[in-house]
Write a protein that holds these residues in place. Structure first.
Motif, short mmCIF file in Angstrom:
data_model
loop_
_atom_site.label_atom_id
_atom_site.label_comp_id
_atom_site.label_asym_id
_atom_site.label_seq_id
_atom_site.Cartn_x
_atom_site.Cartn_y
_atom_site.Cartn_z
N THR A 1 -52.38 76.53 -35.07
CA THR A 1 -53.17 77.60 -35.96
C THR A 1 -51.04 77.75 -36.81
O THR A 1 -51.58 77.25 -38.42
N LEU A 2 -49.77 77.28 -36.52
CA LEU A 2 -48.98 77.23 -37.73
C LEU A 2 -48.97 76.16 -38.30
O LEU A 2 -48.77 76.06 -39.87
N HIS B 1 -50.14 73.49 -43.53
CA HIS B 1 -51.18 72.93 -44.69
C HIS B 1 -51.92 72.99 -45.53
O HIS B 1 -51.84 72.56 -46.73
N PHE B 2 -52.99 73.90 -44.85
CA PHE B 2 -53.54 74.64 -45.58
C PHE B 2 -53.36 75.47 -46.51
O PHE B 2 -54.13 76.16 -48.06
N VAL C 1 -54.75 79.30 -53.23
CA VAL C 1 -55.91 79.81 -52.38
C VAL C 1 -54.51 80.92 -50.93
O VAL C 1 -55.30 81.55 -50.41
N PHE C 2 -53.38 80.84 -51.57
CA PHE C 2 -52.70 81.35 -50.64
C PHE C 2 -52.27 82.64 -50.97
O PHE C 2 -52.54 83.78 -50.67
N GLY D 1 -42.35 66.83 -41.62
CA GLY D 1 -43.24 68.20 -42.18
C GLY D 1 -43.13 69.28 -41.52
O GLY D 1 -43.65 68.40 -39.87
N LEU D 2 -42.96 70.74 -41.42
CA LEU D 2 -43.17 71.52 -40.23
C LEU D 2 -44.58 71.11 -39.93
O LEU D 2 -45.16 70.91 -38.37
N ALA D 3 -45.83 70.79 -40.92
CA ALA D 3 -46.90 70.45 -39.99
C ALA D 3 -47.53 69.91 -39.56
O ALA D 3 -48.01 69.51 -38.58
#
Length: 494
Positions: A349-350, A355-356, A369-370, A444-446
């Protein structure tokens, strides 16, 4: 059918478990000590002769604990064999107190790192001995619940460290915490050694008195048939273990199928305990929150590092308490499966959010999108997904492996086997804490979250296929069931 446990039996077993976990509570504070102390140590007000700590020095301050842990599991495994589990635990207080003395009197990073190594030695001893001590004294019906008190106390100590570190000075905190090892040293002197340790030392009468204490039997005439059978079974098992022609531990003992399967499962669970990334989440919570916060001036900022640490540590504590209530109700295997799958969902989920949905800020189109996502979601989703992951980790993966480890290992190799398994914990913790920041910087975090999600998914698959349910069973036949599971999976082509 076994008669129900008497109230005195339950009380004495809980009393003994709480006493030995006092030192675990104290060690939990040493685990959480770094986070609230870094703000002072990296500031211009620091008392360190070299000035504020650098990033490299900070990483070694955290990782040096794991170096001590690798020493501690081996050292205290040897001491447990030499002097018994109770006396070995009494010695744990020495390096623990030495750590706090380094904090009080140390004025350099090197001295603090030496103190952290000493704290790691104490922690290795705790992870090495406390689960086996509890397994030795606990009735099978409440063994899981009592075994879960170890991670509960460790996590409670972490929460206390975050809270105390926010309200008291750097030098005052050790003076408060030193009360716990002093209380532990005094209280454990009143506990009898475990019955198996006394039987191995050929002190049969003392062993029976010890079992009478932990089973709440008040005197010789109060011994029930169930008690007599349990003691005789224990005595026969130890006698066979120590007097058989192959009683001396040899390499062949590790090549039997139950030993191989039990040791491999224990090592895998210990590796999964750390490689799932839950400890790194607590350690690097502030960095993760910063990376998951969109680079926009209009967006509400992340929680302060001190508050986010307290929140996540509190949720971790809540999870261990839930595990304490469930481990002897729903079983070990189900908790591990739910924990691994739940962490997979939280991590993905995170990762998907970052990423998206998370804008890069490089152009207005990056925010399209955000901007379509409600602002309340953008603020809460990272915190909620991390909290969900920590909660599910604490319910199963952070607590249950330490219980299962003592249950799947055959009795003859349980001592050395648990040393190997807890060494795996220290090695994997050191690796994860050193590598995690590098992964955040490179992929990266994703990518990092997706990677640990895959690890958790693999862990759930292995548990489903190979781990037997050990809930409510005697320690003797469990290893044989591990072998049966392996044989069945092999014949079915798994």
């Amino acid at each position: 059918m076994q008669p129900p446990l008497s109230l005195l039996s339950v009380v004495n077993q809980i009393f003994g478990t709480l006493i030995v976990n006092l030192i675990a509570l104290a060690h939990g504070i040493t685990l959480g000590w770094v986070s609230p102390s870094l703000e002072y140590l990296r500031s211009n007000e620091t008392h360190l002769v070299g000035g504020p700590m650098t990033v490299e020095e900070t990483s070694w301050l955290g990782a040096s604990l794991c170096i001590g842990g690798m020493i501690g599991v081996t050292l205290y495994g040897y001491l447990a064999d030499l002097v018994g589990k109770r006396r070995a635990m009494q010695i744990i207080a020495i390096p623990h107190v030495a750590f706090w003395l380094c904090v009080i009197f140390g004025n350099s990073v090197l001295q603090l790192c030496i103190g952290r190594v000493l704290a790691g030695i104490a922690g290795g001893g705790i992870l090495r001995i406390v689960p086996l001590f509890v397994a030795d004294i606990a009735d099978a019906r409440i063994r899981g619940m009592l075994g879960s008190l170890l991670p509960v106390c460790l996590n409670l100590g972490t929460v206390l460290a975050f809270i105390l570190g926010s309200f008291v000075s750097f030098r005052t905190l050790p003076l408060i915490v030193l009360v716990l090892p002093a209380l532990f040293t005094l209280a454990i002197a009143f506990l009898p050694e475990t019955p198996p340790c006394l039987l191995r030392a050929y002190r049969s009468e003392k062993a029976e008195q010890s079992l009478m204490f932990y089973r709440g039997v008040r005197g010789h005439f109060a011994k029930s048939e169930c008690f007599r059978h349990e003691f005789q079974q224990l005595k026969d098992g130890i006698e066979l273990e120590t007097t058989a022609s192959d009683a001396a531990l040899s390499w062949k003992d590790f090549t039997t199928k139950p030993a191989r399967q039990g040791l491999l499962m224990g090592m895998f669970l210990m590796l999964l305990n750390q490689s799932s990334g839950s400890m790194a989440l607590i350690t690097y919570a502030s960095s993760i929150f910063e990376l998951s916060n969109p680079p926009s001036a209009t967006t509400v900022g992340v929680l302060p590092a001190s508050i986010s640490s307290i929140v996540l540590a509190t949720i971790q504590l809540l999870g261990t308490i839930i595990s304490l209530a469930l481990v002897d109700r729903v079983g070990r295997k189900l908790l591990l499966i739910v924990s691994c799958l739940g962490m997979t969902i939280g991590y993905l989920t995170l990762a998907g959010y970052v990423h998206f949905l998370l804008p890069t800020g490089s152009s207005p189109s990056d925010n399209a999108v955000f901007d379509a996502v409600p602002s309340i979601t953008s603020r809460l989703l990272p915190i909620c997904s991390l909290s969900f992951s920590i909660l599910l980790a604490s319910i199963g993966l952070l607590t249950v492996p330490f219980i299962v480890m003592a249950e799947v290992l055959p009795s003859k190799i349980r001592n050395i086997g648990s040393t190997i398994c807890t060494t795996i914990v220290a090695l994997s913790a050191f690796a994860v804490l050193k590598v995690f920041p590098v992964l955040l910087d490179t992929i990266g975090l994703a990518g990092t979250m997706a990677g640990v999600a895959v690890v958790c998914l693999v862990g759930a698959t292995v548990v489903i296929l190979f781990l037997p349910e050990t809930h409510g069973k005697s320690l003797v036949p469990i290893a044989a069931e591990v072998e049966q599971n392996s044989e069945r999976n092999r014949t079915e082509g798994v």
